[in-house]
Enzyme design. Sequence first.
Site, mmCIF file in Angstrom:
data_model
loop_
_atom_site.group_PDB
_atom_site.id
_atom_site.type_symbol
_atom_site.label_atom_id
_atom_site.label_comp_id
_atom_site.label_asym_id
_atom_site.label_seq_id
_atom_site.Cartn_x
_atom_site.Cartn_y
_atom_site.Cartn_z
ATOM 1 N N GLN A 107 0.740 -1.416 -0.064
ATOM 2 C CA GLN A 107 0.000 -0.106 0.001
ATOM 3 C C GLN A 107 1.041 1.074 -0.001
ATOM 4 O O GLN A 107 2.036 1.175 0.850
ATOM 5 C CB GLN A 107 -0.846 0.076 1.251
ATOM 6 C CG GLN A 107 -1.931 1.196 1.155
ATOM 7 C CD GLN A 107 -2.733 1.423 2.389
ATOM 8 O OE1 GLN A 107 -2.172 1.906 3.490
ATOM 9 N NE2 GLN A 107 -3.896 0.885 2.526
ATOM 10 N N TYR A 177 -6.640 10.282 3.535
ATOM 11 C CA TYR A 177 -5.390 10.634 3.315
ATOM 12 C C TYR A 177 -5.142 11.621 2.307
ATOM 13 O O TYR A 177 -6.202 12.077 1.816
ATOM 14 C CB TYR A 177 -4.615 9.521 3.214
ATOM 15 C CG TYR A 177 -4.239 8.614 4.491
ATOM 16 C CD1 TYR A 177 -3.124 8.994 5.215
ATOM 17 C CD2 TYR A 177 -5.031 7.734 4.966
ATOM 18 C CE1 TYR A 177 -2.777 8.218 6.211
ATOM 19 C CE2 TYR A 177 -4.912 7.224 6.244
ATOM 20 C CZ TYR A 177 -3.837 7.368 6.827
ATOM 21 O OH TYR A 177 -3.531 6.868 8.165
#
Length: 428
Positions: A107, A177
Amino acid sequence: MNQPKSPLGMLFEPLRIGAMTIPGRIVKTATTETMSTVDGFVTEELVAFYEPYAEAGTPLIVTGNFYTQRSGKVYHRMPGADDDDKIAGMRRLTEMAHRHGAKICAQLSHAGRQVFQPAANDDPVSASAVSDKFSGIRPRAMSLEEIRAFVLGFAQAAERCQRAGFDAVQIHAAQGYLLSQFLTPYTNRRSDDYGGSFDKRLRILVDILKATRERVGNGFPILLKLNGDDALPLRKGLHTPALVDVARVLEDQSLDGIEISVGHYESGFPTIRGNFDLFFDTLLDQGVGREYPPGKQRSMRLSKGILAALSNRLWPHRQGFNLCYAEQFKRALKIPVISVGGFSDPQAMAQAIQAGQCDAVSIARAMIADPYLVRHVHQQQPVTECRFCSACLARIGTRAVDCFHPDVAPQRAIMMAREKGLGHARAA
């Protein structure tokens, strides 16, 4: 005479994600490990953390987020993919996974304004200079030059992961994010080519996907983590129809699979529904709350009982709490849809897939409580039960990830010792 097929059998049916086929429908989702060096290098501790998941036959392991630039660090001991010197360490991780026959996906993320520990990043950036009400951090808006450098850095990081032997990468555009901050009108108030209209807010993500695809080629799977809803009441957050449109555009741009989550840090706790009775004490005494300003610490200590009661009421645990979003993506997309969100019961996992709400489920806390969960489900053995107390999450950034529930942790230790013993016996 044919025996009736187990309803759990579908959890072990193959799933194709781009050019990659995984041997089942249970995914280890990304969790913050707090196990790298402070400079972002993979450690033996991090490799050892993932080995039980690989031994257990987990169909796909998604690592905790690797930062693509140092400006994207969330916390001190976060791994990085920002330089070629990180490749050797990442390769130790992928070689371990492949030795056990597991698929592993890196990720990739950038924190933007969502920094756990200000000391880890003293110059937080975002789409716009909008303060995070959860942390109190006010970022500065990225310049166009910084955005272009970020797009290039993201694609380069993905290529490093490919060179290190990862089977896929996942672009983290969920949970508030940086890429989520660009998508969301509340956090993106730009008036240039990266803000304003839907297409302009989406542009940075399209640019990243294109740049990444150019570097890794058509045969390397690229996944996306995306919110099903921003969960930002009274603010200009995105809801499911708009986020499905995001996914449609990216599917047309060669995206191979998508995982559905929910919320921003500022949303509260829809991302980690559970029981919060011990969460705030732990956060303040052992977690990043120790670095909060004195005034914020005092106010949280005075109100922690109210905060816990309110959180318990607003965000109680339930199995598959993002399925209401995931099924809308499933209806709209051809690529596989993975749903994260409170899964621990194998029957609930199988039901979600059988009902067509998703193609696979992904798990965080229940797999922290039982890293051998996939093996136990496959062999129809008891799973070490997660209580969703989120004590593991309260220590993010300060303690290596583990189960800290006073009843579950001892059971986990016994189970882990038993599995290791069985593993040694098999090897002999």
